[in-house]
Design a protein around this motif. Structure first.
Motif, PDB file in Angstrom:
ATOM      1  N   GLU A  33     -53.725 -90.086 -73.807  1.00 34.46           N
ATOM      2  CA  GLU A  33     -53.784 -91.460 -74.312  1.00 34.46           C
ATOM      3  C   GLU A  33     -52.815 -92.353 -73.530  1.00 34.46           C
TER       4      GLU A  33
ATOM      5  N   ASN B 199     -58.088 -79.166 -73.259  1.00 38.45           N
ATOM      6  CA  ASN B 199     -58.854 -80.213 -73.940  1.00 38.45           C
ATOM      7  C   ASN B 199     -58.123 -80.688 -75.203  1.00 38.45           C
TER       8      ASN B 199
ATOM      9  N   GLU C 130     -68.804 -85.477 -66.090  1.00 39.36           N
ATOM     10  CA  GLU C 130     -67.698 -86.190 -66.738  1.00 39.36           C
ATOM     11  C   GLU C 130     -67.316 -87.456 -65.999  1.00 39.36           C
TER      12      GLU C 130
ATOM     13  N   ASP D 217     -59.128 -85.089 -77.216  1.00 39.15           N
ATOM     14  CA  ASP D 217     -59.190 -84.257 -76.007  1.00 39.15           C
ATOM     15  C   ASP D 217     -58.719 -85.009 -74.753  1.00 39.15           C
ATOM     16  N   ARG D 218     -58.140 -86.200 -74.938  1.00 34.06           N
ATOM     17  CA  ARG D 218     -57.736 -86.995 -73.775  1.00 34.06           C
ATOM     18  C   ARG D 218     -56.246 -87.327 -73.776  1.00 34.06           C
TER      19      ARG D 218
ATOM     20  N   LEU E 115     -61.489 -86.461 -63.765  1.00 31.93           N
ATOM     21  CA  LEU E 115     -60.755 -86.573 -65.026  1.00 31.93           C
ATOM     22  C   LEU E 115     -59.962 -85.311 -65.353  1.00 31.93           C
ATOM     23  N   ARG E 116     -59.762 -84.496 -64.343  1.00 32.34           N
ATOM     24  CA  ARG E 116     -58.945 -83.289 -64.509  1.00 32.34           C
ATOM     25  C   ARG E 116     -58.031 -83.190 -63.289  1.00 32.34           C
TER      26      ARG E 116
ATOM     27  N   GLY F 246     -56.791 -91.479 -70.085  1.00 25.22           N
ATOM     28  CA  GLY F 246     -58.228 -91.350 -69.904  1.00 25.22           C
ATOM     29  C   GLY F 246     -58.650 -89.985 -69.401  1.00 25.22           C
ATOM     30  N   ALA F 247     -57.731 -89.283 -68.733  1.00 28.26           N
ATOM     31  CA  ALA F 247     -58.076 -87.945 -68.227  1.00 28.26           C
ATOM     32  C   ALA F 247     -58.121 -86.955 -69.392  1.00 28.26           C
ATOM     33  N   TYR F 248     -58.831 -85.833 -69.193  1.00 23.37           N
ATOM     34  CA  TYR F 248     -58.829 -84.783 -70.204  1.00 23.37           C
ATOM     35  C   TYR F 248     -57.423 -84.224 -70.367  1.00 23.37           C
ATOM     36  N   ALA F 249     -57.092 -83.895 -71.598  1.00 23.47           N
ATOM     37  CA  ALA F 249     -55.740 -83.411 -71.883  1.00 23.47           C
ATOM     38  C   ALA F 249     -55.638 -81.914 -71.630  1.00 23.47           C
TER      39      ALA F 249
END
Ligand SMILES: [Zn+2]
Length: 529
Positions: free
Chosen positions: A33, A505, A529, A30-31, A463-464, A470-473
């Motif tokens: 990479e 996500n 988060e 969900d991140r 993270l968004r 590292g952030a949410y995808a």
């Protein structure tokens, strides 16, 4: 490094407003990479993004519709418009808290809408949301209207000290549970009964949590300046961070004051008040038809309002005041019925009140009351009250985020009723197509920031809204040359074009321009988060 998805060779606009660069974006689970010019990695799936923009998923900072979120769980209109997060709870109305009569009144919606409304708190709603499984993520503000109703019903008076304490506890509970702030809708009952002191007492609680105070201010036309003073006063006196909802200058006679109002807002920001705005890229607004009625006629909610419409003396007074406020025939030409909310008036949807009045041999004000009576007070309208020149002035401001001011919908099924404002379908794509590509009002990297990094920072999401490891995808891949809205006022139920891939996500909810049916959204809580 093993990736679940590798997005190859797109123009990465990371949401900060920085110039883009051609790069690969690697997703693992969900991140995000990695983001790098050339990623050498194994991947389960590879997306060729050549010629496309890769950006964070769009964040709709001004949304509505706790029920629609569950009625159209795939959220197709949002996804085709590139949106991966919407913020509920604006304009004073939120999914929570709900109790007593409020809950009873909404509970009957199961029959009408196929979804039982049985949640009371943020936790309840979040659980329900995640159990249903939805296509996009959601966050929420707590509505001052809910808080006030929970403590003092529909009363048109100031709260007692005990009631104010109880309201502060409700706000506290919502903030503790993960609300991102509080909203007011000061043209709607019961929010409109609140004096500034009440709102400020609640904003103190929000400020202590670092939350946002979003307001549909008391007046957006003739009384815009003093309404903004009231709003900014809450920030001055409590330190709360401010979000001016759907910023506008409403009404032809007021359009000329846009420059002055904008200069005033810039002055307030220069003072150090943390004030920003959101705006939808359209010149029509949309709200309940009942908001044309004077405040006293709406006091107590729909039932008492319908009784007044039915009582001759009250009815005369309402007609007199509605006509007095709309002496210009052009006003009636500029208002069209969005959702008639009853079968008898379906023919009225998408048509102007002036046309309908002619056809039915009624005064427009009488027609409004007819429609409200027939729809149990639920009919809604679209009103052309703004101008393009001012819209572009707002969009140019670097602190204006894009918010649709609408509910998540589908073009089919139970949420496809009526002729809703096209912003429900086309907001982001219209901004990027019409105002960025065609009109060049904003450069593309900054435009993406207004849809991503800016709203994320207003909400405090770290993270968004940004594309970095590292952030949410949450990722949107779109074609900057073809992205466009297709929804119109006459045919609003049309998805936007040009959004090719949307990851929520980490999972593809739109692949090659098509909905996948994957429902990987979640309810996001402040601080979680
Ligand atoms: Zn509003």
């Amino acid at each position: 490094m093993h990736l679940t998805t590798l997005i190859r060779g797109g123009m990465v606009l990371d949401g900060t407003g920085r110039e883009g660069e051609i790069a690969d974006v690697g997703i693992a689970g969900d991140r995000i990479e990695a983001v790098a010019p050339r990623l050498a990695a194994e991947a389960d799936a590879v997306v060729d993004a050549t010629g496309l923009v890769v950006s964070p998923g769009f964040i709709d900072i001004h949304a509505h519709g706790d029920l629609y979120a569950l009625m159209a769980p795939e959220a197709p209109a949002r996804l085709h418009d590139g949106v991966t997060i919407e913020v509920l709870g604006n304009c004073g109305e939120s999914p929570f808290p709900q109790s007593g009569e409020m809950l009873a009144e909404r509970a009957d919606s199961a029959e009408r809408n196929g979804v039982a409304v049985d949640w009371a708190t943020l936790d309840d709603y979040a659980r329900r949301h995640d159990e249903v499984g939805t296509g996009i993520n959601r966050a929420s503000l707590v509505g001052h209207g809910n808080v006030r109703r929970a403590v003092m019903g529909e009363a048109d008076r100031a709260p007692t000290p005990d009631e104010l304490d109880a309201m502060r506890r409700e706000v506290e509970a919502a903030m503790e549970a993960g609300a991102f702030g509080m909203s007011t809708g000061l043209i709607y009952a019961p929010c409109m009964y609140a004096e500034p002191a009440e709102i400020e007492a609640l904003c103190e609680v929000v400020a202590r949590h670092g939350g946002l105070y979003a307001s549909h201010i008391r007046g957006e036309g003739d009384s815009l300046e003093r309404s903004l003073e009231e709003f900014v006063g809450a920030g001055r006196r409590t330190g709360v961070r401010l979000e001016h909802s759907h910023a506008k200058v409403s009404g032809r006679g007021n359009w000329g004051k846009a420059d002055r109002v904008i200069a005033w807002i810039e002055g307030v920001r220069a003072e150090g008040i943390d004030l920003a705005c959101d705006r939808y890229p359209y010149i029509a607004s949309s709200t309940s038809l009942s908001s044309l009625l004077p405040g006293w006629a709406r006091e107590g909610g729909r039932e008492p309002m319908l009784e007044r419409i039915d009582t001759p003396a009250d009815r005369e007074r309402i007609l007199g005041e509605v006509n007095g406020a709309n002496t210009d025939w052009a006003r009636w030409q500029a208002i069209q019925v969005a959702n008639a909310a009853c079968d008898a008036w379906r023919h009225a949807e998408g048509r102007s009140l002036s046309d309908l009045a002619d056809e039915h041999g009624r005064e427009p004000a009488e027609l409004v009351l007819d429609l409200l009576a027939a729809s149990d007070g639920r009919a809604s309208m679209v009103a052309f009250s703004m101008c393009e020149e001012n819209l572009e002035k707002w969009l140019r401001l670097p602190f204006v985020a894009i918010g649709s001011d609408s509910s998540s919908r589908s073009a089919d099924g139970p949420t496809s009723v009526g002729k809703p404002h096209p912003r429900s379908f086309g907001t982001s794509a219209r901004f990027l197509g019409r105002y960025v590509r065609e009109r060049r009002v904003v450069e593309l990297p900054d435009a993406v920031r207004r849809l991503t990094g800016l709203p994320a920072s207003r909400l405090g999401l770290k993270l968004r809204g940004v594309l970095r490891p590292g952030a949410y995808a949450d990722v949107t891949v779109f074609d900057p040359d073809t992205i466009a809205d297709r929804a119109t006022y006459q045919e609003p139920q049309q998805y936007s074009a040009g959004v090719q891939w949307v990851f929520v996500n980490g999972k593809a909810a739109i692949a090659d321009g098509e909905l996948t049916g994957v429902r990987n959204g979640c309810f996001i809580r402040r601080g979680a988060e």
